[in-house]
Design a protein around this motif. Sequence first.
Motif, PDB file in Angstrom:
ATOM      1  N   UNK A  51       1.045  -0.973  -0.054  1.00  0.00           N
ATOM      2  CA  UNK A  51      -0.331  -0.200   0.071  1.00  0.00           C
ATOM      3  C   UNK A  51       0.837   1.530  -0.095  1.00  0.00           C
ATOM      4  N   UNK A  52       0.573   2.001  -0.665  1.00  0.00           N
ATOM      5  CA  UNK A  52       1.006   3.794  -0.175  1.00  0.00           C
ATOM      6  C   UNK A  52       2.070   3.818   1.038  1.00  0.00           C
ATOM      7  N   UNK A  86      12.880  10.999  -8.811  1.00  0.00           N
ATOM      8  CA  UNK A  86      12.687   9.739  -8.462  1.00  0.00           C
ATOM      9  C   UNK A  86      10.877  10.863  -7.708  1.00  0.00           C
ATOM     10  N   UNK A  87      10.767  10.782  -7.493  1.00  0.00           N
ATOM     11  CA  UNK A  87       9.246  11.402  -6.730  1.00  0.00           C
ATOM     12  C   UNK A  87       8.418  11.496  -7.166  1.00  0.00           C
ATOM     13  N   UNK A 140       5.569   8.498  -7.000  1.00  0.00           N
ATOM     14  CA  UNK A 140       4.426   9.081  -6.556  1.00  0.00           C
ATOM     15  C   UNK A 140       3.387   7.149  -5.991  1.00  0.00           C
ATOM     16  N   UNK A 141       2.622   6.888  -6.597  1.00  0.00           N
ATOM     17  CA  UNK A 141       1.645   5.925  -6.748  1.00  0.00           C
ATOM     18  C   UNK A 141       2.306   5.122  -5.622  1.00  0.00           C
ATOM     19  N   UNK A 187       0.556  18.678  -4.578  1.00  0.00           N
ATOM     20  CA  UNK A 187      -0.412  17.574  -3.935  1.00  0.00           C
ATOM     21  C   UNK A 187      -0.470  17.334  -2.266  1.00  0.00           C
ATOM     22  N   UNK A 188      -1.795  16.314  -1.945  1.00  0.00           N
ATOM     23  CA  UNK A 188      -1.427  17.260   0.045  1.00  0.00           C
ATOM     24  C   UNK A 188      -1.173  15.631   0.296  1.00  0.00           C
TER      25      UNK A 188
END
Length: 371
Positions: free
Chosen positions: A26-27, A46-47, A51-52, A365-366
């Motif tokens: 999971x993230x 890389x981020x 990101x997912x 992004x939050x």
Amino acid sequence: MKYLDEYRDPAICQRLIHAIRREVTQRRTIMEVCGGQTHGLLSHGIDELLQNHVALIHGPGCPVCVTPIEAIDLAIAISQRPGVMVASFGDMMRVPGSQNSLLGARSNGADVRMVYSPLDAVTLAQQFPNRQVVFFAVGFETTTPATALAVQQAAKRGLTNFSVLVAHVRVQPAMENIMQHKDCGVEGFLAAGHVCTVNGYESYHTFAETYKVPVVVTGFEPVDLLTGILECIRLIEAGTPRVVNCYERSACARGNRHAARIVDEVYEPCDRSWRGMGVIPGGGFRLRDAWRHFDAEGRFIREPVSIVTPTACRSGEVLMGRIKPTQCECFGAACTPETPLGAPMVSSEGACAAYYRYARSRVPQNETTAR
Ligand code: SF4
């Protein structure tokens, strides 16, 4: 180039990215502590690639960014005393205090000089015996040995016109501060490899045990960063909050004992104010009593320096990982590297500067440390 190309190998990076995507269930939320790592992650994308699968939260490890406004105001106040020369690293020059920066003070006539090393400031004290030379000592455990050595050198050379304005900070108390927030959602840390090279990482064992989070000592090149993230993911997924060293070519468990001894001779831990984060218990260093006569604040400041705290800058929330720089209303508008409102937009290790340089156009992004 040996020791560089092998840590930027695209094929190795691809394999590591696939492994991270495959192994995460999971993230996950991981904080990289150091501003140098933040710049590495953003400059190589890389981020975005992860990101997912991984939310990478940027931590407070930029020494210039966390230097509090009051310390800069003190440095400026000292620079305005007759016969005083203030020396500091280039990064500190443009960082705004409450009303001015050291560079601004220099434009107004103060004798403020940029140096590359604290020992350069000791040399200035020798060259200008009729001036009082104050070194503005900022930074984490990576720079404290050099300023401690400068104090010892000044003593050896019998210099009575040298002193230090100490604003040194310590990484681990800040990590503890972040974990103590009740809604903190950080599941693992990438510890700064260069800090561990000096300090070792033995003290992280108690930290990992107390807060139930893995700590992975990580370097700064893409292969280093991805290896650290993969190891951290494996520890999170396995539910084993341990300390692992993925920066073996530089860091070892006990660190550099010689550097640690010099620091321990000159400095002792103290509570210290961090920009935007308030006073952190044990969050800094001060001179020990035996060296207190080198303390610039005691030598030059007779009355408290008044401070007006600017309200627009949200650097505290950025440093705590509670907002991304792009979520600050001033980002890229009122606040740019040319017109910085806060230290994270000035420093070469600042998260706001990193986003401005590498990720300006991204949709905010939050992703925060908060659950
Ligand atoms: S973008 Fe500028 S104003 Fe906003 S938090 Fe960063 S430094 Fe402060």
